[in-house]
Write an enzyme that holds these catalytic residues in place. Structure first.
Site, PDB file in Angstrom:
ATOM      1  N   LYS A 181      23.726  32.040  10.724  1.00 50.56           N
ATOM      2  CA  LYS A 181      23.643  33.126   9.749  1.00 50.56           C
ATOM      3  C   LYS A 181      23.446  34.433  10.511  1.00 50.56           C
ATOM      4  CE  LYS A 181      20.791  35.499   7.998  1.00 50.56           C
ATOM      5  NZ  LYS A 181      21.575  36.745   8.154  1.00 50.56           N
ATOM      6  N   GLU A 257      12.628  34.051  19.091  1.00 52.67           N
ATOM      7  CA  GLU A 257      12.766  35.184  20.026  1.00 52.67           C
ATOM      8  C   GLU A 257      12.483  36.430  19.195  1.00 52.67           C
ATOM      9  OE1 GLU A 257      13.254  35.107  23.204  1.00 52.67           O
ATOM     10  OE2 GLU A 257      13.960  33.067  23.565  1.00 52.67           O
ATOM     11  N   CYS A 291      15.144  44.290  22.234  1.00 53.45           N
ATOM     12  CA  CYS A 291      13.786  43.748  22.189  1.00 53.45           C
ATOM     13  C   CYS A 291      13.105  43.958  23.541  1.00 53.45           C
ATOM     14  CB  CYS A 291      13.821  42.273  21.843  1.00 53.45           C
ATOM     15  SG  CYS A 291      14.903  41.362  22.947  1.00 53.45           S
TER      16      CYS A 291
END
Ligand code: NAD
Length: 484
Positions: A181, A257, A291
């Site tokens: 997704k 993550e 990130c």
């Protein structure tokens, strides 16, 4: 300049299920070009019926794929790696159009993303097992590694190709099948990759992709379905916590993550020019929307002004514009909400006494732009320091000792990445060991590497992707005790 070239052929803007493009029983939604705010494509969203079809396709394909020879599984991934390189320009352009990153960043991401297919193509034939003798000598212990089963993969928009391949690569190498997704801002890259994997030889049902702009109900229903055996999520810590809770009732294998709040430390003995070079990568890659992005510059006060002046000069030279223009050094943010969020963080810091050395005001549209921004004198307890900025904003916090730097660096709930510049390697290693993070760039502004274990500690996540560890996330261990 034409900022909206045509989308590549060969894939459809609808769910990909069991080797076919489905009509989609969910709500259709628009994907915007963040450089212009215009609609790039309208996607047929996946609904509950599509989820059922995708899970059926993935579980039907599982016995065949998991018993396919590891070498053959690896060859499919290897072919996918080659196809990504053959189509690199097309894929990079698609990512720039739907996500906004510069073409240079998009090209680099294609290379990085493809490398996960190559790495895990090589790992597939190396899945091990063990034969041991029990300490008592009474029996043997035979250890087997098996694929976990059907995996639900949920990915973010900031690296639409690499976050998908970093999960699909090891899953397929291990013999798992997947339902992916993708993020609602960037579903096109995932759909493109589904078509590419089919061309590379992935059998129908091994890879399924469900785009939707209502991820909550679809993912919750997937996690509740007994065919799903694993969740692998990359995204914000807030959503990660929610999904971990949803995964708990079925005790699903989960990899997370999540967000980061990376300190970028510059000691007084550092090579300042090298530190500035590293900062440009750690802060500005992907427009700061990573990130791993440097979020707090913790700089020894002896060199704080020199570092700030040099970094400000470099950031001021970046040309703001559409990522598709090769002269652009800084593209748009992913959407309007992102610009509003960054604006709020910077404005609050300035209202609290921070000083702007560069930028700080988003330009008028069209498109969702925020300029390269440098701040000094921000409060280390401000939201600018405690939250992920996720934009091209560098805040510099001078410090008078290594102890102060370490305390400040670790004063966060996150623990993904840290960066440290010093000419004294022993000092650098000593401080690195005390940083509570999963990854450290020591005199380097980039840590991502498909051959290295990527992941965080504390509230930055669970598990590792890439490296030798990456495939472990998709394998179960079972053992047979026997006597002969
Ligand atoms: P996000 O958490 O908003 O979304 C990530 C994914 O979760 C998307 O696919 C989204 O559709 C889905 N999602 C959102 N709400 C959901 C819900 N209620 N239920 C189920 N799914 C839901 O994050 P984002 O804005 O797309 O990405 C940015 C975040 O991702 C940042 O925090 C960044 O640090 C993090 N990130 C982490 C890594 C890493 O490897 N640690 C890599 C890239 C990005």
């Amino acid at each position: 300049m034409n900022t909206s070239p045509e989308l590549p052929q060969g894939f459809s803007t609808s769910p990909y299920i069991g080797g076919e493009w489905a009509s989609g029983d969910g709500e259709p939604f628009d994907v915007l070009n963040p450089a212009t705010g215009e609609v790039l494509a309208t996607v047929s969203g996946a609904g509950p019926r599509d989820l059922q079809s995708a899970l059926a396709a993935a579980s039907d394909a599982l016995p065949g794929w998991s018993s396919t020879a590891p070498r053959v599984r690896g060859e499919v991934l290897r072919r996918a790696f080659e196809l990504m390189h053959e189509r690199a320009e097309e894929l990079a352009t698609l990512m720039t159009l739907e996500m906004g990153k510069t073409l240079a960043d998009a090209r680099a991401e294609v290379g990085y993303a493809a490398e996960f297919f190559r790495w895990f193509a090589e790992e597939a034939p190396r899945i091990g097992g063990e034969l041991r003798t029990a300490p008592s000598g009474a029996n043997r212990i035979l250890t087997l590694r098996k694929p976990v089963g059907v995996c639900l993969l949920v990915t973010p928009w900031n690296f639409p190709a690499a976050m998908a391949t970093r999960k699909i690569g090891p899953a397929l190498a291990a013999g798992c099948t997947v339902v992916l997704k993708p993020a609602e801002d960037t579903p096109l890259t995932a759909l493109y990759l589904a078509a590419l994997l089919a061309e590379a030889g992935a059998p129908a049902g091994v890879v399924n992709v469900l785009p939707t702009a209502q991820p909550g109900p679809l993912v919750a229903a997937g996690l509740a379905d007994e065919r799903v055996r694993k969740l692998s999520f990359t995204g914000s810590t807030a959503v990660g916590r929610l999904l971990l809770a949803q995964a708990a009732p079925r005790v699903l294998r989960s990899s997370m993550e999540l967000g980061g709040n990376a300190p970028f430390i510059v000691l007084e003995d550092a090579d300042i020019d090298a530190a500035v070079e590293g900062a440009m990568i750690a802060k500005l890659r992907n427009g700061g929307q990573a990130c791993t992005a440097a979020n707090r510059f913790l700089v020894r006060e002896e060199v704080a002004e020199e570092f700030t002046a040099k970094l400000t000069d470099r950031m001021a030279a970046l040309r703001l514009g559409p990522g598709i223009d090769p002269a652009t050094g800084l593209g748009p943010m992913v959407n309007r909400r992102a610009v509003e969020r960054i604006t709020k963080l910077v404005d609050a810091a300035v209202a609290d006494g921070a000083k702007l050395r560069l930028g700080g005001t988003s330009p008028d549209g069209p498109g969702y732009f925020y300029p390269a921004t440098v701040l000094t004198d921000a409060d280390p307890a401000s939201t600018l320091a405690t939250e992920e900025v996720f934009g091209p904003v560098a805040a510099i916090y001078p410090a008078s000792s290594d102890e102060q730097i370490l305390a400040q660096a670790n004063a966060t709930e996150y623990g993904l990445t840290g960066y440290l510049y010093t000419r004294d390697l022993a000092r650098g290693l000593r401080i690195s060991e005390q940083l509570e993070v999963g990854m450290i760039g020591l005199n380097r502004g980039l840590v991502s590497d498909p051959a290295a274990p990527f992941g965080g500690v504390r509230q930055s996540g669970l598990g590792r992707e890439g490296g030798f560890e990456g495939i472990e996330e998709y394998l179960e261990t079972s053992y047979i005790a026997t006597t002969w």
